[in-house]
Every structure is written in structure tokens, then in C-alpha cells.
Design a protein around this motif. Structure first.
Motif, PDB file in Angstrom:
ATOM      1  N   PRO A  52     -34.268   4.507 -27.141  1.00  0.00           N
ATOM      2  CA  PRO A  52     -33.926   3.086 -26.958  1.00  0.00           C
ATOM      3  C   PRO A  52     -32.437   2.835 -26.744  1.00  0.00           C
ATOM      4  O   PRO A  52     -32.063   1.783 -26.231  1.00  0.00           O
ATOM      5  N   ASN A  53     -31.585   3.787 -27.127  1.00  0.00           N
ATOM      6  CA  ASN A  53     -30.137   3.583 -26.953  1.00  0.00           C
ATOM      7  C   ASN A  53     -29.591   4.339 -25.737  1.00  0.00           C
ATOM      8  O   ASN A  53     -28.412   4.685 -25.690  1.00  0.00           O
ATOM      9  N   TYR A  54     -30.474   4.629 -24.758  1.00  0.00           N
ATOM     10  CA  TYR A  54     -30.036   5.316 -23.533  1.00  0.00           C
ATOM     11  C   TYR A  54     -30.429   4.468 -22.325  1.00  0.00           C
ATOM     12  O   TYR A  54     -31.618   4.278 -22.048  1.00  0.00           O
ATOM     13  N   PHE A  55     -29.442   3.970 -21.578  1.00  0.00           N
ATOM     14  CA  PHE A  55     -29.660   3.084 -20.430  1.00  0.00           C
ATOM     15  C   PHE A  55     -29.303   3.806 -19.134  1.00  0.00           C
ATOM     16  O   PHE A  55     -28.309   4.536 -19.081  1.00  0.00           O
ATOM     17  N   LEU A  56     -30.088   3.571 -18.103  1.00  0.00           N
ATOM     18  CA  LEU A  56     -29.839   4.218 -16.815  1.00  0.00           C
ATOM     19  C   LEU A  56     -29.690   3.193 -15.694  1.00  0.00           C
ATOM     20  O   LEU A  56     -30.226   2.089 -15.769  1.00  0.00           O
ATOM     21  N   THR A  57     -28.971   3.616 -14.652  1.00  0.00           N
ATOM     22  CA  THR A  57     -28.928   2.897 -13.375  1.00  0.00           C
ATOM     23  C   THR A  57     -29.220   3.926 -12.296  1.00  0.00           C
ATOM     24  O   THR A  57     -28.578   4.992 -12.263  1.00  0.00           O
ATOM     25  N   TYR A  58     -30.198   3.646 -11.450  1.00  0.00           N
ATOM     26  CA  TYR A  58     -30.535   4.584 -10.375  1.00  0.00           C
ATOM     27  C   TYR A  58     -29.450   4.542  -9.300  1.00  0.00           C
ATOM     28  O   TYR A  58     -28.926   3.465  -8.980  1.00  0.00           O
ATOM     29  N   SER A  59     -29.106   5.699  -8.728  1.00  0.00           N
ATOM     30  CA  SER A  59     -28.073   5.778  -7.684  1.00  0.00           C
ATOM     31  C   SER A  59     -28.725   5.848  -6.305  1.00  0.00           C
ATOM     32  O   SER A  59     -29.393   6.835  -5.972  1.00  0.00           O
ATOM     33  N   TRP A  60     -28.481   4.828  -5.500  1.00  0.00           N
ATOM     34  CA  TRP A  60     -28.973   4.810  -4.127  1.00  0.00           C
ATOM     35  C   TRP A  60     -28.358   5.965  -3.349  1.00  0.00           C
ATOM     36  O   TRP A  60     -27.237   6.389  -3.623  1.00  0.00           O
TER      37      TRP A  60
END
Ligand code: SF4
Length: 291
Positions: A162-170
Motif C-alpha cells: 500500500p505504500n508503493y506508488f507507480l506511474t507508467y512510462s509512455w
């Protein structure tokens, strides 16, 4: 620090430059424009050098190589040092206050009782794309009050602490369309590098051909992606080699003018106020210890 966060970024030697692959889903163009060679890490080095060649002329590259080799050859020591640094940051956050930046690095002074306590946030993949929730799940459990966040090109990383956030890289690969869509369906945004120059406005909305358009937020205003609103593209201005069409063709989204990117109605988009108070000169602490 205006946002109240003390960010740490772990930099490894990216791709397979050390002999150890740390970016399993890297693409031809992201490898070519990787930020590993941005700033002081790029002084005196070229894109075609190996990590060892870079390490001989640049101490930041040497530290990244050392860490990467330690990560595979002596993981106990690697994780001991990593956890030590996170603990040190937690202690520093209790006792220090942020007063500004110099050469892109934050400057701290002793905190007074009136200053708010900083929260530590950690990017483990500053220049790598390791699936840390599988590689070392304990790290998230050991620091439950620390926010971890990363960009990734690895698909389907939906089962995370729950304390790990991601953003996908185009990126330039066709599969990016579906992977980005899957991540949006799981409340993970997509970061897109645009040809927009420094100081110029990013498009207010964008979408790949045949797919819906979404609002674009300015991802250069700060790096803490876990604060972003959901359902948006995180726009980043092309820097370094990403501005060279011959090197970055297909990776950077080259904008053909506002006519191609007419503004989207943003009536339901309320993320803007969150960024109004940010410091443009925000910097990171870099683990430059050689280890
Ligand atoms: S995946 Fe990221 S860190 Fe790895 S080579 Fe590509 S841009 Fe660099």
C-alpha cells in the motif's frame, strides 16, 4: 520544504551497462535518452561508454556502478546500507527543516519546534526499473510510514504494497497503448515526454491516436508522483538527448502545435490547486556514496 517531503532517490547503473540488467522492459529509445547521463552524472561521459568506462571519469557513475554490483554480489550489504540511509533520512526529517536549494540540491538547517516535520519518500528506481515488490518486499514492510514511488515500463504491476506508488512510462512500443490503458484501469497514471521546451506550457490534454484524451498535468513542477490526481497524463518536458529527434524519435512525443492538441474541458479536473505553491527549483538527495 514547501510540500513537507524529504525525497531520496536511489540511482543504479541503468539498462545492462554494468553487466546486470536492471531495466527488464527498457526500449531502444529510452535506453538512448536515459536520464542517467543528465546533470553531473553526464560530465565527461558519452552514451556509448560502458559503466566501467564511465566510472573511470565520473564519480557519480562510479557510485552507481558500485551500488549495482553490490546489489547482485552482496545483497545483504546492499540492503543493510539502503535501510541505514532510509533510517538516517527519517532521523533527519525529525530534526531538520528545508531552507532552499543550491545547484539543485536541498539545503537543511536545524528544525525549530514551530517547523512541521518532514515525511520521507523514496524512489528506489531513479535509474532502473526493478520490480521491488517482488525483489525485496520486506523493505516496504520495514518502513510502513515511508512512501515509495517509481516510474515503470514493466506491465501489470498491480499487486503492490500500500505504500508503493507507480506511474507508467509512455514509450515508442505499440504495447505501451494497452499497458497504459491497463494501468489507468488500475488507477495508475502514465508519464509522457513531450517536445515542449523548458519554460513553455505543456498541452492541456493529450491522447494517442484512436484512444481517448486525458488532461495533462505538469510533471516537472515536482517529482512526488503519489500526489498527482488520478486519470491524467503526467507531462514531462524533453531534456538532454530526448530533445534530439534522431536519438529520441518515437520516445518523445513531438507536438505539432496547439491545433493537434486542442484543450480539453477541465471542469471535472481539480488537480490544479495542488501544485500552485510548489518550488520550481526542487531537488533530490542523491545517494552518491560509493559503497
Ligand atoms: S527503463 Fe528507465 S532507467 Fe532504464 S534505461 Fe529506460 S529510461 Fe533509463
Amino acid at each position: 520544504m514547501k510540500l513537507g517531503y524529504l525525497p531520496l532517490v536511489l540511482h543504479l547503473a541503468p539498462a545492462k551497462t554494468s553487466g546486470i540488467e536492471v531495466c527488464p522492459n527498457r526500449t531502444k529509445f529510452c535506453t538512448a535518452v536515459c536520464l542517467n547521463l543528465a546533470g553531473r552524472g553526464g560530465m565527461g561521459v558519452t552514451r556509448v561508454m560502458t559503466s566501467e568506462e564511465r566510472a573511470r571519469v565520473n564519480e557519480i557513475q562510479q557510485a552507481r556502478l558500485n551500488r549495482t554490483l553490490m546489489f547482485r554480489r552482496d545483497p545483504d550489504l546492499f540492503y543493510e546500507l539502503l535501510e541505514r540511509d532510509i533510517r538516517a533520512a527519517i532521523d533527519a526529517a525529525r530534526t531538520l527543516r528545508f531552507v532552499g536549494t543550491k545547484c539543485g540540491k536541498p539545503i537543511f538547517e536545524p528544525r525549530t519546534p514551530d517547523d512541521p516535520e518532514l515525511s520521507v519518500c523514496v524512489r528506489l528506481n531513479g535509474t532502473s526499473d526493478i520490480v521491488w515488490e517482488r525483489e525485496r518486499p520486506q523493505i516496504f514492510e520495514r518502513f510502513p510510514n515511508v512512501i515509495f514511488y517509481d516510474y515503470t515500463k514493466v506491465p501489470n504491476r498491480f499487486d503492490r504494497p500500500p505504500n508503493y506508488f507507480l506511474t507508467y512510462s509512455w514509450n515508442e512500443q505499440k504495447v505501451a497503448l494497452d499497458r497504459s490503458g491497463s494501468y489507468f484501469a488500475h488507477r495508475v497514471n502514465t508519464a509522457v515526454v513531450f517536445s515542449t521546451a523548458r519554460g513553455e506550457r505543456l498541452p492541456s490534454a493529450w491522447g494517442p491516436k484512436g484512444r481517448g484524451r486525458r488532461p495533462v498535468i505538469d510533471g516537472d513542477e515536482y517529482d512526488m508522483r503519489f500526489l498527482d490526481p488520478e486519470g491524467v497524463y503526467v507531462g514531462l518536458r524533453a531534456k538532454g538527448w530526448a530533445r534530439d529527434p534522431e536519438v529520441a524519435d518515437g520516445f518523445t512525443v513531438w507536438l505539432g502545435g496547439e491545433a493537434e492538441n486542442p484543450p480539453l474541458a477541465l471542469a471535472d479536473f481539480d488537480g490544479g490547486d495542488l501544485f500552485a505553491d510548489l518550488d520550481d527549483a526542487f531537488g533530490h538527495i542523491d545517494w552518491t556514496k560509493g559503497g
